[in-house]
Structures are given as C-alpha cells and as structure tokens.
Motif scaffolding. Structure first.
Motif, short mmCIF file in Angstrom:
data_model
loop_
_atom_site.label_atom_id
_atom_site.label_comp_id
_atom_site.label_asym_id
_atom_site.label_seq_id
_atom_site.Cartn_x
_atom_site.Cartn_y
_atom_site.Cartn_z
N PRO A 157 6.45 -15.56 -4.98
CA PRO A 157 5.79 -16.71 -4.35
C PRO A 157 6.01 -16.82 -2.84
O PRO A 157 5.46 -17.71 -2.22
CB PRO A 157 6.41 -17.91 -5.08
N GLN A 158 6.81 -15.92 -2.24
CA GLN A 158 7.01 -15.99 -0.79
C GLN A 158 5.76 -15.43 -0.09
O GLN A 158 5.63 -14.23 0.11
CB GLN A 158 8.25 -15.18 -0.38
N ARG A 159 4.87 -16.34 0.29
CA ARG A 159 3.56 -15.92 0.79
C ARG A 159 3.66 -15.04 2.04
O ARG A 159 3.08 -13.96 2.10
CB ARG A 159 2.72 -17.15 1.12
N VAL A 160 4.34 -15.53 3.04
CA VAL A 160 4.42 -14.80 4.30
C VAL A 160 5.13 -13.47 4.11
O VAL A 160 4.73 -12.44 4.67
CB VAL A 160 5.13 -15.65 5.37
N ARG A 161 6.17 -13.47 3.30
CA ARG A 161 6.90 -12.23 3.06
C ARG A 161 6.00 -11.21 2.39
O ARG A 161 6.01 -10.02 2.73
CB ARG A 161 8.13 -12.50 2.20
N VAL A 162 5.22 -11.65 1.44
CA VAL A 162 4.30 -10.73 0.75
C VAL A 162 3.28 -10.16 1.73
O VAL A 162 3.01 -8.95 1.76
CB VAL A 162 3.59 -11.46 -0.41
N LEU A 163 2.71 -11.04 2.57
CA LEU A 163 1.71 -10.59 3.53
C LEU A 163 2.30 -9.60 4.52
O LEU A 163 1.70 -8.55 4.81
CB LEU A 163 1.13 -11.80 4.26
N LEU A 164 3.48 -9.90 5.06
CA LEU A 164 4.09 -9.02 6.04
C LEU A 164 4.55 -7.71 5.41
O LEU A 164 4.55 -6.67 6.08
CB LEU A 164 5.26 -9.73 6.72
N THR A 165 4.95 -7.73 4.15
CA THR A 165 5.33 -6.49 3.47
C THR A 165 4.13 -5.58 3.31
O THR A 165 4.21 -4.36 3.49
CB THR A 165 5.96 -6.80 2.11
N LYS A 166 3.00 -6.18 2.96
CA LYS A 166 1.76 -5.39 2.87
C LYS A 166 1.42 -4.78 4.23
O LYS A 166 1.02 -3.61 4.32
CB LYS A 166 0.61 -6.27 2.38
N LEU A 167 1.57 -5.59 5.28
CA LEU A 167 1.28 -5.09 6.62
C LEU A 167 2.25 -3.96 7.00
O LEU A 167 1.83 -2.95 7.59
CB LEU A 167 1.39 -6.23 7.63
N ALA A 168 3.52 -4.12 6.66
CA ALA A 168 4.50 -3.08 6.97
C ALA A 168 4.17 -1.78 6.23
O ALA A 168 4.31 -0.68 6.78
CB ALA A 168 5.91 -3.56 6.60
N ALA A 169 3.73 -1.90 4.99
CA ALA A 169 3.36 -0.70 4.22
C ALA A 169 2.17 -0.01 4.86
O ALA A 169 2.13 1.22 4.99
CB ALA A 169 3.04 -1.09 2.78
N LEU A 170 1.19 -0.81 5.29
CA LEU A 170 0.01 -0.24 5.94
C LEU A 170 0.39 0.47 7.24
O LEU A 170 -0.02 1.62 7.48
CB LEU A 170 -1.00 -1.35 6.23
N LEU A 171 1.19 -0.18 8.07
CA LEU A 171 1.54 0.40 9.37
C LEU A 171 2.40 1.65 9.23
O LEU A 171 2.23 2.61 9.98
CB LEU A 171 2.25 -0.64 10.24
N SER A 172 3.30 1.64 8.27
CA SER A 172 4.13 2.83 8.07
C SER A 172 3.29 4.01 7.58
O SER A 172 3.51 5.16 7.99
CB SER A 172 5.26 2.53 7.10
N ALA A 173 2.29 3.72 6.71
CA ALA A 173 1.40 4.78 6.26
C ALA A 173 0.56 5.32 7.41
O ALA A 173 0.36 6.53 7.54
CB ALA A 173 0.50 4.27 5.13
N LEU A 174 0.08 4.42 8.26
CA LEU A 174 -0.70 4.85 9.42
C LEU A 174 0.16 5.65 10.39
O LEU A 174 -0.32 6.62 10.99
CB LEU A 174 -1.29 3.62 10.13
#
Length: 338
Positions: A157-174
């Motif tokens: 349920p940690q909304r911001v944490r979930v969103l930022l984790t998704k962003l971190a996964a995207l940026l690390s893949a890029l």
C-alpha cells in the motif's frame, strides 16, 4: 519478494517493450551497417583515380571553353556577338586554372573516426531516447489501464514507494541497455574506421571528449524514460504521454515556430525544444540571424549570433523532469486509486 526485482522482471516480460527495444536496436544496426558499406579506405589506387577524375574534369572544361570561344569569334565575325550575349573581346573567355580542379572532390567517402564518430553518438541517443520514452510510458501506463497497479497496491500500500520502485527499475534497465548499446556502437564504428577509413589522432583528450558526449547522451535517455513514465502515470494511460509529446512537437513547436515567424521574432530556434536537445549533445549551438547585419571593419556583413549552451539545456531538462515527476508523485499520493 523484493519489489525492485519483481518490477525488473515485469518490465522484461512485457512484449511491447521487447519489440520496441528490438526495433530500436535494428535501426541502429542498419545505420552502422550502412556506414560500413558506404565508406572505404583511401589508398594509392583511390588517390590516383581521383587525380584522373580531376584531370578529366579539367580537360572537359577546357574543351567547353574553347568551343564557347569559337562560337564567340564566329558571332563577332558576323557582327552579332553582343546580341548573342558574348563579350566584345572573346579572349577573356578562358578556362579556370588546373589547380581549380581538386582531386579531393573526387575521393570516395571514408570514415574518419576522430571527426565523424561524435555525431553518431547523437544518432544513438535519439533512437534510444525514443525507445526510453515510449517504453517508460508503456511500462506504467499498462499497469494503470489493466488494473495491475490497483492489485499491486493491495499488498504493497505504500503508493509513492511503489511508484518510485517502478521508476528505479525502468531507469536501471535503461542504463544497462544504453551502456551495452554504446559499447557495441563504439566497437562497430571503430571497426568501420579501422577497415573503411582511419582511426588516427585518437588521443586521451579525444576519448575523454567522446566519453563526456556519451555521458550526456545517457543522461538524456534516462530523462526521456523518466518523462514518459511520469506523464503516463499522471494520465494513468500510455496514450496521454504519447499524445502529450505529439501535441508539444506538432502544435507547440511547429505552431509556435509559425507564430514567431509571423511576428518576426529574432532567433526563432531559441524558442524550440530540438535546439536545446542538440545543444545538450553538442555542448553549444550558435544561432544566426541573417536578417540582422553587423558591419565588420573590413566592410563585410556578419549575421547576428546567439549561443545556446548545454547549461541552458540542463536547466530546461531539470525543470521539465522535476515538474513532471513531482506532479506524478503528488497525484499518486492524493488521487483515488480506482
């Protein structure tokens, strides 16, 4: 289960992202292969052929001038030289000197790694930035449109944490994709320079300059991915990010350019986004206003100039990134998840 690892796996499993990345890489392969095939190493044989071509061009020009002079003399003999557009004195019709026909004009294209590799980094950046933007928008946009985000928030349920984790996964893949593609890109063009051109003059300073250009390209790719991610998260659909960019580029850029042109604004390019993206990659772009003349001491006329630097571009990119991601995080915290 680690959320970051899960998001990396989720990103890698998306078929659209896979096909998009493959399409981008195929474009880069086509560019690299095309550059290899359209260049060749210059040797004694190529230089000799260029000299022969320059000599042929010179002889053809001499023959044409002699024919033109003969026509002038015939017209002069009949009294119609001036009427036919010939000068009064036919002897002024002379062929250019031999040194005006230069052999290098006939040389085949050859790839000089030191001078020509830097622009190819911009090509690499442009393709991967497009992949990053569309892939980032699709990654989070699909989560919202399919209901996956709501299901994920049931057990995290940690909304911001979930969103930022998704962003971190995207940026690390890029980051990984860009580094790997950049290494292969450099190797491919080094091979082109070695086999179809020259790699002379590659000092440590040149490599450092190329490395900094590549670093700016990497930064731009990551920013593009983050902006696509943020816009799709705001609209909770991939189409918003793509539609927003289409609107900015078509309506905002072309429309703005037309309006500024009608208003006779100086340095119209200074108000257009592509100028700042190119300035970011090239460190500086000098705009010229050919309608404004600055008289020099020799009596010449030089256009007025204006420099757009990478520092100007960094401010624009930083403001856009903070605005989009900040609004996306605020929206994630405040809006209902339905």
């Amino acid at each position: 289960m680690n959320l970051y690892t899960t998001e990396l796996r989720r990103l890698g499993k998306r078929r659209f992202v896979r096909y998009l990345t493959l399409a981008g890489l195929l474009v880069l392969v086509a560019v690299a292969v095309g550059m290899f095939l359209t260049n060749q190493r210059v040797g004694p044989a190529q230089i000799a052929e260029a000299e022969r071509a320059a000599e042929r061009e010179y002889q053809q020009n001499v023959a044409m001038v002699q024919q033109h002079r003969a026509e002038c003399e015939r017209a002069k003999a009949t009294g119609g030289a001036v009427a036919d557009g010939f000068p009064d004195d036919c002897s002024v019709i002379e062929a250019p000197p031999r040194n005006a026909f230069r052999a290098e004009w006939h040389m085949p294209p050859t790839f000089e790694f030191r001078q020509e590799f830097a622009p190819t980094i911009t090509t690499l950046t442009a393709v991967l930035a497009l992949v990053a933007f569309v892939g980032g928008a699709s990654f989070v946009g699909a989560e919202w449109s399919t209901g996956g985000m709501m299901n994920l928030l049931l057990w995290r349920p940690q909304r911001v944490r979930v969103l930022l984790t998704k962003l971190a996964a995207l940026l690390s893949a890029l980051f990984g994709l860009t580094v790997a593609a950049g290494a292969l890109w450099t190797a491919a063009f080094w091979a082109t320079g070695s086999l179809r051109g020259s790699t002379d003059g590659m000092t440590s300073g040149v490599w450092q300059s190329l490395g900094l250009t590549g670093l700016r390209g990497l930064t731009l790719i990551l920013v593009a991915g983050a902006l696509g991610f943020g816009l799709a998260s705001l609209g909770r659909h991939t189409a918003l990010a793509l539609g927003g960019v289409l609107g900015v580029m078509v309506v905002g850029q072309f429309g703005l350019g037309i309006v500024l042109s009608m208003a006779q604004v100086k340095f119209i390019e200074a108000y257009l986004l592509p100028t700042y993206l190119l300035a970011w990659m090239d460190k500086k772009i000098t705009l010229r206003n050919w309608e404004a003349c600055q008289t020099t001491f020799t009596g010449g006329c030089e256009p007025a100039t204006r420099d757009i630097t990478w520092q100007n571009s960094s401010v624009l990119l930083a403001v856009a990134l903070v605005a989009v991601l900040g609004t996306a995080i605020w929206s994630m915290r405040r809006r209902d998840i339905t």
